[in-house]
Motif scaffolding. Structure first.
Motif, PDB file in Angstrom:
ATOM      1  N   GLY A  49      96.087  50.067  45.592  1.00  0.00           N
ATOM      2  CA  GLY A  49      94.695  50.117  45.152  1.00  0.00           C
ATOM      3  C   GLY A  49      94.238  51.485  44.686  1.00  0.00           C
ATOM      4  N   LEU A  50      94.898  52.536  45.099  1.00  0.00           N
ATOM      5  CA  LEU A  50      94.437  53.890  44.800  1.00  0.00           C
ATOM      6  C   LEU A  50      94.409  54.241  43.306  1.00  0.00           C
ATOM      7  CD1 LEU A  50      96.092  55.910  47.716  1.00  0.00           C
ATOM      8  CD2 LEU A  50      93.651  55.543  47.346  1.00  0.00           C
ATOM      9  N   PRO A  51      95.447  53.901  42.508  1.00  0.00           N
ATOM     10  CA  PRO A  51      95.433  54.358  41.111  1.00  0.00           C
ATOM     11  C   PRO A  51      94.263  53.847  40.280  1.00  0.00           C
ATOM     12  CG  PRO A  51      97.632  53.627  41.749  1.00  0.00           C
ATOM     13  CD  PRO A  51      96.706  53.222  42.844  1.00  0.00           C
TER      14      PRO A  51
ATOM     15  N   GLY B  28      85.192  60.699  39.919  1.00  0.00           N
ATOM     16  CA  GLY B  28      85.895  59.504  40.347  1.00  0.00           C
ATOM     17  C   GLY B  28      87.399  59.642  40.186  1.00  0.00           C
ATOM     18  N   GLN B  29      87.827  60.157  39.033  1.00  0.00           N
ATOM     19  CA  GLN B  29      89.255  60.363  38.784  1.00  0.00           C
ATOM     20  C   GLN B  29      89.837  61.382  39.751  1.00  0.00           C
ATOM     21  OE1 GLN B  29      91.620  59.271  36.672  1.00  0.00           O
ATOM     22  NE2 GLN B  29      90.455  57.787  35.485  1.00  0.00           N
ATOM     23  N   ALA B  30      89.103  62.467  39.969  1.00  0.00           N
ATOM     24  CA  ALA B  30      89.597  63.525  40.855  1.00  0.00           C
ATOM     25  C   ALA B  30      89.748  63.020  42.286  1.00  0.00           C
ATOM     26  CB  ALA B  30      88.648  64.728  40.804  1.00  0.00           C
ATOM     27  N   MET B  31      88.808  62.221  42.752  1.00  0.00           N
ATOM     28  CA  MET B  31      88.883  61.680  44.109  1.00  0.00           C
ATOM     29  C   MET B  31      90.077  60.745  44.262  1.00  0.00           C
ATOM     30  SD  MET B  31      86.758  62.794  46.280  1.00  0.00           S
ATOM     31  CE  MET B  31      85.234  63.745  46.366  1.00  0.00           C
ATOM     32  N   GLY B  32      90.285  59.879  43.265  1.00  0.00           N
ATOM     33  CA  GLY B  32      91.416  58.967  43.332  1.00  0.00           C
ATOM     34  C   GLY B  32      92.741  59.700  43.377  1.00  0.00           C
ATOM     35  N   LEU B  33      92.890  60.710  42.538  1.00  0.00           N
ATOM     36  CA  LEU B  33      94.128  61.490  42.492  1.00  0.00           C
ATOM     37  C   LEU B  33      94.340  62.254  43.792  1.00  0.00           C
ATOM     38  CD1 LEU B  33      96.456  62.180  40.615  1.00  0.00           C
ATOM     39  CD2 LEU B  33      95.085  64.054  39.687  1.00  0.00           C
ATOM     40  N   PHE B  34      93.275  62.818  44.327  1.00  0.00           N
ATOM     41  CA  PHE B  34      93.337  63.560  45.590  1.00  0.00           C
ATOM     42  C   PHE B  34      93.816  62.659  46.728  1.00  0.00           C
ATOM     43  CE2 PHE B  34      91.410  65.452  49.396  1.00  0.00           C
ATOM     44  CZ  PHE B  34      91.715  66.786  49.235  1.00  0.00           C
ATOM     45  N   GLN B  35      93.291  61.446  46.787  1.00  0.00           N
ATOM     46  CA  GLN B  35      93.673  60.518  47.846  1.00  0.00           C
ATOM     47  C   GLN B  35      95.117  60.048  47.695  1.00  0.00           C
ATOM     48  OE1 GLN B  35      91.923  59.946  50.496  1.00  0.00           O
ATOM     49  NE2 GLN B  35      90.168  61.103  49.752  1.00  0.00           N
TER      50      GLN B  35
ATOM     51  N   LEU C 223      90.500  51.141  47.593  1.00  0.00           N
ATOM     52  CA  LEU C 223      89.346  51.394  46.726  1.00  0.00           C
ATOM     53  C   LEU C 223      88.227  52.115  47.468  1.00  0.00           C
ATOM     54  CD1 LEU C 223      89.090  47.942  44.891  1.00  0.00           C
ATOM     55  CD2 LEU C 223      90.284  49.990  44.123  1.00  0.00           C
ATOM     56  N   LEU C 224      88.063  51.791  48.751  1.00  0.00           N
ATOM     57  CA  LEU C 224      86.931  52.324  49.509  1.00  0.00           C
ATOM     58  C   LEU C 224      86.939  53.843  49.602  1.00  0.00           C
ATOM     59  CD1 LEU C 224      86.533  49.901  52.568  1.00  0.00           C
ATOM     60  CD2 LEU C 224      84.875  50.323  50.745  1.00  0.00           C
ATOM     61  N   THR C 225      88.091  54.429  49.918  1.00  0.00           N
ATOM     62  CA  THR C 225      88.110  55.866  50.204  1.00  0.00           C
ATOM     63  C   THR C 225      87.745  56.717  48.993  1.00  0.00           C
ATOM     64  OG1 THR C 225      89.740  55.522  51.946  1.00  0.00           O
ATOM     65  CG2 THR C 225      89.487  57.763  51.113  1.00  0.00           C
ATOM     66  N   PRO C 226      88.448  56.601  47.842  1.00  0.00           N
ATOM     67  CA  PRO C 226      88.072  57.459  46.708  1.00  0.00           C
ATOM     68  C   PRO C 226      86.706  57.133  46.125  1.00  0.00           C
ATOM     69  CG  PRO C 226      89.823  55.929  46.082  1.00  0.00           C
ATOM     70  CD  PRO C 226      89.657  55.813  47.555  1.00  0.00           C
ATOM     71  N   VAL C 227      86.355  55.850  46.040  1.00  0.00           N
ATOM     72  CA  VAL C 227      85.044  55.499  45.476  1.00  0.00           C
ATOM     73  C   VAL C 227      83.933  55.918  46.435  1.00  0.00           C
ATOM     74  CG1 VAL C 227      83.588  53.610  44.641  1.00  0.00           C
ATOM     75  CG2 VAL C 227      86.039  53.589  44.156  1.00  0.00           C
ATOM     76  N   GLY C 228      84.167  55.776  47.735  1.00  0.00           N
ATOM     77  CA  GLY C 228      83.174  56.212  48.716  1.00  0.00           C
ATOM     78  C   GLY C 228      82.946  57.700  48.675  1.00  0.00           C
TER      79      GLY C 228
END
Length: 487
Positions: free
Chosen positions: A66-68, A394-401, A119-124
């Motif tokens: 789900g992360l990407p 949003g992109q940065a959070m997803g990549l970080f996670q 999805l929750l962690t980066p979007v949150g």
């Protein structure tokens, strides 16, 4: 691109903090709470333990999958809509897990939980960081630390208590009222933000990155215990690695990539992401291996071993109280580098013969790990996004996670490989391999201190930021009359 902001009745900042904390506590707790109940679950369904282990594997693999797409989905459909949709799915899946009549249903529901959790962690975190400007994010340390430190640490003892005194079904039922309340609050309290991704969906990137992360997570999870040469593990590791390289090459060249890897070229954000991976590897590695060393040295029970690392969470909670005071005075580099060096020294101390045999020494050192490593981790997490604009958040959070998740999996796999994969779940007579694995985690954290030298020396001084709680300029409408468009 423009963002659509709908002003709700409830103060957005209060709502986002409450909803984020509730959702992330559920997600963090569920990452560890099931472990003590696997034997009971296997017995109830009349299945071997190896089959019950798929309950956890399904969760972790689906989370990685789900992360990407999290960043793209949030930008395309709105962070509020995606976050609350994922939280609703997580809550419903929790209820299905608790009511599961067989192992297959439980595994499928856990996979849905994992996908929603991915999805929750980066979007949150995107919701949280967009609600607070850079110069106010130091206040978030107290919020970020609860789901990331306290909940995963509470998971094993809470899971054992619920399983022993109620039943394993309650491991999942506890999520239902919390999730329902958080969704209800989010519907009325969160603001919608639709950033609008540029161009079309990166289909090629999706079909490369998503299976790559899922296959690598599977291989890292099963490789140490089942053997790296087992066909399923070997094929997953090889194919996942090839797909990951192909995905990275595609993301760099694509006009509108699924993951903006170019963000890693930013000195601060790139260093923070690398540090997130290294520190996650060290922390998850030591939390995995030290309870085994504790059992090998003292013959302690699994519950005692799990409780032995709990002071680490207390130290992290204390770190959250001081980071917002120290960061403006010392700056990211001066705060992070010494903290990582001290943490590496504490890790190494745990591996010294005689230390693990003293219960109070263990508790004190675990508390120090939480305090000093927590200071470094929170500093990196807060300061790493100073140079990231709202459009890329949003992109940065997803990549970080993604980096942090893979780092944690690699840390556990490295420790398990040093121990000797076939026996990682049993206390051994010789604690030597366990001590060596702890030394590996110390080396990982020490390496992080070198990366931290790339962090800025001074605390950033961002320009003034308009409070999102104030009405948008030029708008005379009441909060509940109409949406406002922010250009």
């Amino acid at each position: 691109m423009s963002g659509l902001l709908i002003r709700p009745r409830i103060r957005p900042r209060v709502a986002v903090v409450l909803v984020y904390t509730a959702a992330m506590c559920m997600n963090g707790l569920d990452s560890t709470i099931v472990n003590p109940a696997l034997y009971t679950i296997a017995g109830d369904f009349g299945r071997p333990l190896s089959a019950a282990n798929t309950v956890e594997t399904a969760f972790l693999v689906a989370l990685a999958v789900g992360l990407p797409v999290a960043g793209w989905l949030g930008d395309r459909f709105g962070t509020k809509r995606v976050f609350l949709g994922a939280l609703t799915a997580f809550t419903i899946a929790s209820a299905v897990c608790g009511l599961a009549p067989d192992l297959t249903t439980l595994v499928v529901a856990r996979a849905v939980q994992g996908l929603a959790g991915g999805l929750l962690t980066p979007v949150g975190m995107t919701l949280l960081f967009r609600a607070f400007p850079p110069h106010e994010r130091m206040k978030l340390a107290k919020v970020l630390i609860v789901p990331t430190a306290l909940m995963p640490a509470l998971g094993p003892p809470l899971g054992g208590l619920l399983t022993e005194h109620l039943s394993w079904h309650w491991l999942f039922f506890v999520n239902v009222p919390i999730g329902a309340a958080a969704v209800l609050l989010g519907v009325f309290g969160l603001r919608e933000h639709v950033e609008g991704p540029e161009g079309k969906f990166d289909t090629v990137g999706f079909w490369l990155a998503t299976p790559a992360l899922g296959l690598l997570t599977y291989a890292l999870g099963f490789g140490p215990s089942q053997g790296w040469t087992r066909p399923a593990v070997a094929v997953s590791a090889a194919l996942g690695s090839v797909l990951l390289v192909a995905a990275a090459l595609h993301q760099v060249r694509a006009k509108t990539p699924l993951l903006k890897l170019r963000l890693l070229a930013d000195r601060v954000y790139g260093s923070a992401s690398a540090l997130a991976g290294v520190t996650a590897a060290g922390l998850m590695g030591v939390l995995f291996v030290f309870p085994l060393l504790y059992q090998a040295s003292l013959g302690a029970s699994a519950l005692d071993a799990g409780l032995s690392v709990f002071p680490e969470a207390v130290g992290l909670m204390l770190a959250s109280q001081v980071v917002d005071r120290l960061l403006p005075k010392l700056g990211p580099r001066l705060l992070t580098v010494p903290a990582l060096l001290v943490a590496a020294a504490v890790f190494a101390t745990l591996a010294i013969p005689g230390v693990a045999e003293n219960a109070w020494s263990v508790r004190g050192l675990m508390f120090l790990i939480g305090l000093v490593l927590g200071t470094a981790v929170l500093t990196v997490q807060i300061s790493g996004f100073e140079s990231i604009g709202p459009a890329d958040m949003g992109q940065a959070m997803g990549l970080f996670q993604i980096v942090r998740t893979l780092g944690g999996a690699l840390g556990i796999a490295a420790c398990a490989a040093v121990i000797g994969g076939g026996h990682v779940t049993e206390a051994a007579a010789d604690p030597g391999p366990y001590r060596t694995a702890v030394w590996v985690t110390a080396a990982l954290v020490a390496a992080g201190a070198l990366i931290a030298l790339r962090l800025p020396r001074e605390a950033p001084q961002p320009p003034p930021f308009d409070d999102e709680d104030a009405p948008p300029p030029g708008e005379g409408l009441a909060a509940d009359e109409a949406p406002a468009v922010k250009g």
